[in-house]
Scaffold this motif. Structure first.
Motif, short mmCIF file in Angstrom:
data_model
loop_
_atom_site.label_atom_id
_atom_site.label_comp_id
_atom_site.label_asym_id
_atom_site.label_seq_id
_atom_site.Cartn_x
_atom_site.Cartn_y
_atom_site.Cartn_z
N HIS A 64 26.47 -32.46 -36.45
CA HIS A 64 25.44 -31.54 -35.97
C HIS A 64 24.34 -31.31 -37.02
O HIS A 64 23.15 -31.28 -36.68
CB HIS A 64 26.05 -30.21 -35.54
CG HIS A 64 26.91 -30.32 -34.32
ND1 HIS A 64 26.43 -30.68 -33.08
CD2 HIS A 64 28.23 -30.13 -34.16
CE1 HIS A 64 27.41 -30.72 -32.20
NE2 HIS A 64 28.53 -30.39 -32.83
N LYS A 67 22.17 -34.45 -37.34
CA LYS A 67 21.32 -34.56 -36.13
C LYS A 67 20.17 -33.55 -36.22
O LYS A 67 19.02 -33.90 -35.95
CB LYS A 67 22.16 -34.32 -34.89
CG LYS A 67 21.47 -34.70 -33.60
CD LYS A 67 22.51 -35.02 -32.56
CE LYS A 67 21.88 -35.25 -31.23
NZ LYS A 67 21.29 -36.55 -31.07
N GLU A 68 20.48 -32.32 -36.61
CA GLU A 68 19.44 -31.29 -36.73
C GLU A 68 18.40 -31.68 -37.76
O GLU A 68 17.21 -31.41 -37.59
CB GLU A 68 20.08 -29.96 -37.14
CG GLU A 68 19.08 -28.82 -37.32
CD GLU A 68 19.74 -27.52 -37.72
OE1 GLU A 68 19.05 -26.69 -38.32
OE2 GLU A 68 20.94 -27.32 -37.42
N MET A 69 18.83 -32.34 -38.83
CA MET A 69 17.91 -32.75 -39.89
C MET A 69 17.26 -34.11 -39.60
O MET A 69 16.55 -34.65 -40.44
CB MET A 69 18.64 -32.75 -41.22
CG MET A 69 19.18 -31.39 -41.57
SD MET A 69 20.11 -31.37 -43.10
CE MET A 69 18.74 -31.08 -44.21
N GLU A 70 17.53 -34.66 -38.41
CA GLU A 70 16.96 -35.90 -37.94
C GLU A 70 17.30 -37.10 -38.83
O GLU A 70 16.52 -38.03 -38.99
CB GLU A 70 15.45 -35.78 -37.75
CG GLU A 70 15.10 -34.72 -36.70
CD GLU A 70 13.60 -34.56 -36.47
OE1 GLU A 70 12.80 -35.10 -37.26
OE2 GLU A 70 13.26 -33.89 -35.50
N VAL A 71 18.50 -37.06 -39.42
CA VAL A 71 19.01 -38.20 -40.19
C VAL A 71 19.60 -39.21 -39.23
O VAL A 71 19.52 -40.42 -39.46
CB VAL A 71 20.06 -37.74 -41.22
CG1 VAL A 71 20.68 -38.92 -41.94
CG2 VAL A 71 19.45 -36.76 -42.21
N ALA A 73 20.17 -40.03 -34.80
CA ALA A 73 19.60 -39.72 -33.49
C ALA A 73 20.64 -39.14 -32.57
O ALA A 73 21.80 -39.27 -32.70
CB ALA A 73 19.01 -40.98 -32.87
#
Length: 73
Positions: A64, A67-71, A73
């Motif tokens: 999570h 994903k939140e940090m856009e590392v 997709a």
């Protein structure tokens, strides 16, 4: 020292450093990377140094947060 050795060995830029922790023993680690992430039920001191707070390992907190940090997709 360990973080520095890994970053140097693998030529990882500081901007791409992430660390996860949940206790006071992780404060130094989270301060030593660009993106410090506190997980689950963590100490109040860790909240003060973490960039974001995520859920526990059992609740897929690493997934999570990344994903939140856009590392991922």
């Amino acid at each position: 020292i360990g973080v520095d050795k890994v970053l140097t060995h693998f030529d990882i830029p500081f901007a791409k450093t992430y660390a996860f922790g949940d206790g006071t023993n992780d404060i130094g680690l989270l301060k030593h990377v660009c993106h410090g992430i506190a997980m689950g039920i963590h100490t109040e001191e860790l909240s003060d140094v973490a960039q974001i707070i995520t859920t526990s390992v059992k609740e897929e907190g690493i997934y999570h947060a990344l994903k939140e940090m856009e590392v991922i997709a």
